[in-house]
Design a protein around this motif. Structure first.
Motif, short mmCIF file in Angstrom:
data_model
loop_
_atom_site.label_atom_id
_atom_site.label_comp_id
_atom_site.label_asym_id
_atom_site.label_seq_id
_atom_site.Cartn_x
_atom_site.Cartn_y
_atom_site.Cartn_z
N GLU A 166 0.90 -1.11 0.26
CA GLU A 166 -0.01 -0.08 -0.11
C GLU A 166 1.01 1.36 0.05
OE1 GLU A 166 -2.58 -0.16 3.42
OE2 GLU A 166 -3.83 -2.08 2.40
N LYS A 167 2.01 0.97 0.63
CA LYS A 167 2.96 2.26 1.04
C LYS A 167 3.52 2.61 -0.45
CE LYS A 167 4.18 2.41 5.52
NZ LYS A 167 5.20 2.34 6.75
N GLY A 168 3.97 1.58 -1.13
CA GLY A 168 4.46 1.42 -2.45
C GLY A 168 3.68 2.05 -3.33
N GLU A 169 2.54 1.61 -3.32
CA GLU A 169 1.34 2.25 -4.44
C GLU A 169 1.06 3.47 -4.22
OE1 GLU A 169 -1.86 -0.27 -3.89
OE2 GLU A 169 -1.11 -2.09 -4.96
N TYR A 170 0.96 4.03 -2.66
CA TYR A 170 0.85 5.47 -2.59
C TYR A 170 2.07 6.22 -3.03
CZ TYR A 170 0.49 9.71 0.26
OH TYR A 170 0.44 11.06 0.57
N PHE A 171 3.22 5.75 -2.73
CA PHE A 171 4.42 6.62 -3.55
C PHE A 171 4.35 6.70 -4.70
CE2 PHE A 171 8.50 6.66 -5.19
CZ PHE A 171 9.10 7.51 -4.83
N SER A 172 3.91 5.48 -5.57
CA SER A 172 4.04 5.64 -7.13
C SER A 172 3.00 6.61 -7.38
CB SER A 172 3.97 4.30 -7.56
OG SER A 172 3.75 4.21 -8.84
N SER A 173 2.01 6.51 -7.13
CA SER A 173 0.82 7.40 -7.38
C SER A 173 1.20 8.84 -7.33
CB SER A 173 -0.50 6.75 -7.00
OG SER A 173 -0.47 7.07 -5.48
N THR A 174 1.59 9.32 -5.90
CA THR A 174 1.74 10.43 -5.60
C THR A 174 2.92 10.85 -6.34
OG1 THR A 174 0.91 10.03 -3.36
CG2 THR A 174 2.51 11.98 -3.42
N PHE A 175 4.11 10.37 -6.42
CA PHE A 175 5.26 10.80 -7.11
C PHE A 175 4.93 11.06 -8.63
CE2 PHE A 175 9.27 10.38 -9.46
CZ PHE A 175 10.34 10.92 -8.61
N SER A 176 4.29 10.35 -9.19
CA SER A 176 4.02 10.30 -10.71
C SER A 176 2.85 11.52 -10.73
CB SER A 176 3.00 8.92 -11.31
OG SER A 176 3.80 7.96 -11.24
N ARG A 177 2.00 11.92 -9.69
CA ARG A 177 1.06 13.21 -10.08
C ARG A 177 2.09 14.28 -9.81
NH1 ARG A 177 -1.83 11.66 -6.32
NH2 ARG A 177 -1.04 12.97 -4.46
N GLU A 178 2.73 14.41 -8.89
CA GLU A 178 3.87 15.53 -8.67
C GLU A 178 4.57 15.76 -9.80
OE1 GLU A 178 3.15 17.90 -6.20
OE2 GLU A 178 1.40 16.65 -5.88
N ARG A 179 5.01 14.59 -10.19
CA ARG A 179 6.22 14.75 -11.56
C ARG A 179 5.44 15.43 -12.67
NH1 ARG A 179 8.66 9.58 -14.54
NH2 ARG A 179 9.70 10.67 -16.25
N ALA A 180 4.11 15.06 -12.89
CA ALA A 180 3.18 15.48 -13.90
C ALA A 180 2.84 16.88 -13.89
CB ALA A 180 2.10 14.58 -14.12
N SER A 181 2.74 17.15 -12.57
CA SER A 181 2.36 18.68 -12.06
C SER A 181 3.64 19.67 -12.57
CB SER A 181 2.06 18.66 -10.67
OG SER A 181 1.72 20.12 -10.42
N ILE A 182 4.83 19.06 -12.29
CA ILE A 182 5.97 20.00 -12.56
C ILE A 182 6.24 19.83 -13.96
CG2 ILE A 182 8.56 20.02 -11.99
CD1 ILE A 182 8.22 18.61 -9.42
N GLU A 183 5.97 18.76 -14.88
CA GLU A 183 6.24 18.98 -16.26
C GLU A 183 5.35 19.81 -17.13
OE1 GLU A 183 5.94 14.77 -16.76
OE2 GLU A 183 8.09 14.16 -16.74
N GLU A 184 3.98 19.92 -16.37
CA GLU A 184 2.91 20.79 -16.84
C GLU A 184 3.43 22.08 -16.57
OE1 GLU A 184 -1.76 21.66 -16.70
OE2 GLU A 184 -0.96 19.98 -15.53
N LEU A 185 3.93 22.45 -15.34
CA LEU A 185 4.56 23.83 -15.29
C LEU A 185 5.58 24.16 -16.38
CD1 LEU A 185 4.54 24.04 -11.43
CD2 LEU A 185 3.16 25.48 -12.89
N LEU A 186 6.55 23.18 -16.45
CA LEU A 186 7.69 23.47 -17.34
C LEU A 186 7.09 23.85 -18.88
CD1 LEU A 186 10.42 21.30 -15.69
CD2 LEU A 186 10.02 23.70 -15.50
N SER A 187 6.11 22.90 -19.33
CA SER A 187 5.79 22.89 -20.63
C SER A 187 5.11 24.19 -20.89
CB SER A 187 4.97 21.89 -21.02
OG SER A 187 3.57 21.73 -20.11
#
Length: 337
Positions: free
Chosen positions: A46-67
């Motif tokens: 569960e922790k791994g799934e939470y990390f993966s989903s949260t990390f991916s979401r925040e990463r996408a948010s940063i990439e959107e800001l840069l684009s």
């Protein structure tokens, strides 16, 4: 005989009952252990799934800001870059806090993704907010007329403050470039919370006081570079025959050889395409070091200086030949010279 036989029979029955109870108790304990192991595995998943989903979401948010910086006006770009920088620092902290339950594969994947983000952030900043070079010149009508056809190039002559530029009144990346056989220093006021870039330095001694946001070292040869606590990452590329010392959250080292690193790192150090790199705990000190640690937000008590991942060495259980630990007797303890 009858009484003795009866007593023996009762004793045997008691022992049998005791064995049965012990066996039953062992089964119960084994079932509990299995249940706890299953629950622990479930929690880790569960922790791994939470990390993966949260990390991916925040990463996408940063990439959107840069684009979103492409084609935007300067004010919008500045705001987006500031937000992207803050989010990247928070994502690094999130990764550091999650290290205990991540697998080595998950950790390496996340570290590689984070480095890619930080590189994109630097490249977007350089592209969207290009530095403006400036110089002060005493001008007269006569000198204007005489010199107009042969104005010097922007890089001609030493800048008034080497390695620092101002763009519309806002501070940009600072550092030193193209220097040989020099002693170079930046104060805390000059570098605090800024990106510091050192590039094309040969046989130089560099002292960086304060707490930079990131530190980039590129094309370093025969240098000694000491830096205060870096709040996020240090990137080293094409460095040789040098001595480096710094605390940081993350270290990524590429194309580096015969270099000693005195390190305080709160995640894990990463090397790639390196040889002859050696590590020891960070030992440089200066008067405001503790204050700068507080500014950086680094954990003073967590130092994984000897936890090094070599991306070119995948043999499990066999140490990488590309890095070593500096023996205590060979470690540098005096940095004044």
């Amino acid at each position: 005989m009858d009484e003795t036989a009866e007593a023996n029979q009762e004793s045997g029955a008691a022992k049998l009952q005791e064995r049965l109870q012990k066996r039953h108790q062992a089964r119960i304990e084994d079932a509990e252990r299995r249940k706890e192991a299953k629950e622990s595995q479930s929690v880790a998943e569960e922790k791994g799934e939470y990390f993966s989903s949260t990390f991916s979401r925040e990463r996408a948010s940063i990439e959107e800001l840069l684009s979103g910086c492409s084609g935007a006006d300067r004010a919008a770009v500045t705001q987006k870059l500031e937000e992207a920088t803050a989010k990247t620092v928070q994502l690094q902290k999130f990764l550091n806090d999650s290290m205990l339950f991540l697998t080595q594969y998950e950790l390496r994947q996340a570290q590689a993704a984070l480095q890619k983000l930080q590189t994109s952030l630097t490249e977007t900043r350089e592209e969207a907010l290009p530095k403006k070079k400036f110089a002060f010149r005493a001008r007269t009508k006569a000198t204007d007329k005489a010199s107009a056809p042969d104005l010097p190039a922007p890089d001609a002559g030493p800048p008034s403050e080497p390695g620092s530029t101002l763009v519309d009144g806002a501070s940009e990346q600072c550092g030193f470039t193209n220097r040989t056989d020099e002693r170079l220093t930046k104060t805390a006021e000059e570098i605090q919370k800024r990106d510091v870039l050192l590039t094309h330095l040969t046989n130089c001694q560099v002292r960086l006081l304060g707490s930079p946001s990131t530190l980039h070292l590129k094309h370093i040869d025969g240098c000694e570079i000491l830096c205060g606590p870096v709040s996020s990452s240090v990137f080293v590329d094409h460095c040789r025959n040098s001595t480096l010392a710094f605390p940081c959250q993350q270290l990524r080292t590429h194309n580096t050889s015969d270099t000693r690193v005195y390190l305080h790192v709160t995640s894990r150090a990463i090397i790639e395409d390196c040889r002859g790199v050696s590590f020891a705990p960070f030992s440089w000190s200066y008067p405001t070091l503790e204050e700068d640690f507080a500014v950086s937000g680094l954990d003073r008590e967590r130092n994984n200086w000897r936890e090094v991942d070599d991306f070119n060495w995948l043999a499990a259980g066999t140490p990488s030949p590309n890095w070593t630990v500096i023996p205590e007797a060979d470690r540098k303890t005096s940095w004044d010279s």
